[in-house]
Scaffold this active site. Structure first.
Site, PDB file in Angstrom:
ATOM      1  N   LYS A   1      -1.507   9.448   1.721  1.00 26.78           N
ATOM      2  CA  LYS A   1      -1.698   8.387   2.713  1.00 26.78           C
ATOM      3  C   LYS A   1      -1.838   8.985   4.125  1.00 26.78           C
ATOM      4  CE  LYS A   1      -1.555   5.609  -0.729  1.00 26.78           C
ATOM      5  NZ  LYS A   1      -0.491   4.782  -1.275  1.00 26.78           N
TER       6      LYS A   1
HETATM    7  C1  PLP Z   1       0.133   3.978  -2.355  1.00 27.74           C
HETATM    8  C2  PLP Z   1       0.038   2.531  -2.599  1.00 27.74           C
HETATM    9  C3  PLP Z   1       1.144   1.751  -2.971  1.00 27.74           C
HETATM   10  C4  PLP Z   1       2.477   2.322  -3.365  1.00 27.74           C
HETATM   11  O1  PLP Z   1       3.016   3.225  -2.511  1.00 27.74           O
HETATM   12  P1  PLP Z   1       4.061   4.313  -3.061  1.00 27.74           P
HETATM   13  O2  PLP Z   1       4.578   4.910  -1.791  1.00 27.74           O
HETATM   14  O3  PLP Z   1       3.303   5.273  -3.902  1.00 27.74           O
HETATM   15  O4  PLP Z   1       5.112   3.587  -3.819  1.00 27.74           O
HETATM   16  C5  PLP Z   1       0.983   0.379  -3.057  1.00 27.74           C
HETATM   17  N1  PLP Z   1      -0.206  -0.199  -2.836  1.00 27.74           N
HETATM   18  C6  PLP Z   1      -1.296   0.517  -2.523  1.00 27.74           C
HETATM   19  C7  PLP Z   1      -2.582  -0.202  -2.267  1.00 27.74           C
HETATM   20  C8  PLP Z   1      -1.214   1.905  -2.403  1.00 27.74           C
HETATM   21  O5  PLP Z   1      -2.303   2.605  -2.109  1.00 27.74           O
END
Ligand code: PLP
Length: 387
Positions: A186
């Site tokens: 991210k």
């Molecule tokens: C990454 C992501 C999540 C979950 O995040 P985590 O930190 O991996 O639990 C939820 N929704 C979307 C759209 C994501 O890209």
């Protein structure tokens, strides 16, 4: 070509010496968890998202779960969510014993279709969750109008969209609650981590209890007040993030503007290269947004190419290009098929897009020559152009 280049993943973190130093410094401090770095990080992310409160937790999924708890989503409730997203967007509704009602997306952007949202509302609907897919904000004005008219709450899965803007407003300030993830792919990372931001202090208070067993006073406040007394008032979880993770997040956040600029630069380079290749269609971008480009997604005309996606996928991987697919529409997962009785065919736009999409490498440390290598390899395979 470029047979000896190192593997280019679809996404990856950037961790510098100053990030490492900040983590080490926090490890030497008194507080490894529930300490001062957490509120400092919450303050900084909330400022960056243009809202009053942030509640940090140990994953984006926990942030979504906390948002559902804050909205008091429970058994008998329905929450509307797009089908083209990571499963966690809908799973968090199931965690609360409520029902996710999936809806189709717009074929050009893969963003939740407001008309489909409107059509899915029933007397049981409690909230709508928009997903700013790939880093492009949804049509928040239309979603807000629907939510207000029907008396629903509006949440955002902003896990792709830290730093994105919609009509000059920041993602974080558009929905009642917005969730971010700090997973390494991210925009910024804390290893694992997440945060829900909101302008409502009652939501923030509920989520602070929720992340720590439903207990109403946090341990640091308790230590400062010199009391052993606490009460558990909600059924919460241990979703706490550590101080050394927040120290990392704070350093990472200082680099966000530069990294967003780089992501947009990479996207512009891809856009330009693919403008003349009609077998490759990047997703459409609306005029009134600033994209955060968590992903760069293209649709490929596999029928014309005469190759399957599987073949193209492994061709590119063999050439060191780490493409990926985001996402398998949620209703196609066995758990959803079996437990929510989806049969396939319910969401034609998402299902068709799923057959065509490919996410190309996109991360701030990617060099221009790596971007060009992705472009050249794609052009070579698709059009027989190049060496
Ligand atoms: C990454 C992501 C999540 C979950 O995040 P985590 O930190 O991996 O639990 C939820 N929704 C979307 C759209 C994501 O890209």
């Amino acid at each position: 070509m470029n047979s000896n280049q190192s593997f280019i993943p679809y996404g990856r973190q950037s961790v510098d010496e100053d990030d490492i130093a900040a983590v080490v410094e926090t490890l030497r401090s008194d507080w490894l968890t529930t300490g001062p770095k957490i509120s400092e990080f919450e303050r900084s992310v909330a400022d960056c998202a243009g809202v009053r409160h942030g509640v940090a937790v140990n994953s984006g999924t926990a942030a979504l779960h906390a948002a559902m708890f804050a909205m008091d989503v429970g058994p008998g409730d329905e929450v509307i969510a797009p089908v083209m997203t990571f499963a966690a967007t809908a799973n968090c509704v199931l965690y609360r014993g409520a029902t996710p009602v999936l809806v189709d997306v717009h074929p050009d952007t893969l963003l939740i279709d407001p008309a489909a949202v409107e059509a899915a509302i029933t007397p049981k609907t409690k909230a709508i969750v928009g997903v700013d897919y790939a880093g492009q904000p949804c049509d928040w004005d239309r979603l807000r109008a629907i939510a207000d008219r029907r008396g629903l709450m509006l949440a955002a899965d902003g896990c792709h969209a830290l730093g994105a803007e919609y009509k000059q407003k920041k993602v974080g300030s558009l929905a009642d609650l917005t969730c971010f993830s700090f997973h390494p792919v991210k925009h910024i990372t804390t290893g694992e981590g997440g945060m829900t931001v909101t302008n409502y202090s009652d939501f923030a208070d509920r989520m602070r209890r929720f992340r720590s067993h439903g207990i109403d006073v946090d341990p640091r406040q308790r230590a400062e007040r010199g009391t052993w007394f606490y009460e558990m008032v909600d059924l919460g979880f241990n979703y706490r993030i550590t101080d050394f993770q927040c120290a990392l997040g704070l350093r990472q956040l200082t680099k966000l503007p530069r990294w967003l600029e780089r992501r947009r630069g990479i996207a512009a380079r891809y856009d330009e290269a693919f403008a003349s290749v009609d077998m490759i269609q990047p997703l459409k971008k609306s005029a009134d947004i600033r994209h955060a480009y968590h992903l760069y997604v293209v649709k490929i005309d596999f029928e014309r190419l005469g190759k399957s996606r599987k073949e193209l996928f492994s061709d590119l991987r063999a050439r060191g290009i780490g493409v990926n697919v985001h996402y398998i529409p949620i209703h196609m997962h066995p758990y959803y098929r079996d437990n929510l009785n989806y049969k396939g065919g319910e969401f034609p736009a998402a299902e068709k897009a799923y057959e065509q999409i490919l996410s190309l490498p996109m991360y701030p440390a990617m060099s221009d020559s790596q971007v060009d290598a992705v472009i050249a390899n794609l052009q070579e395979i698709l059009c027989g152009i190049g060496a």
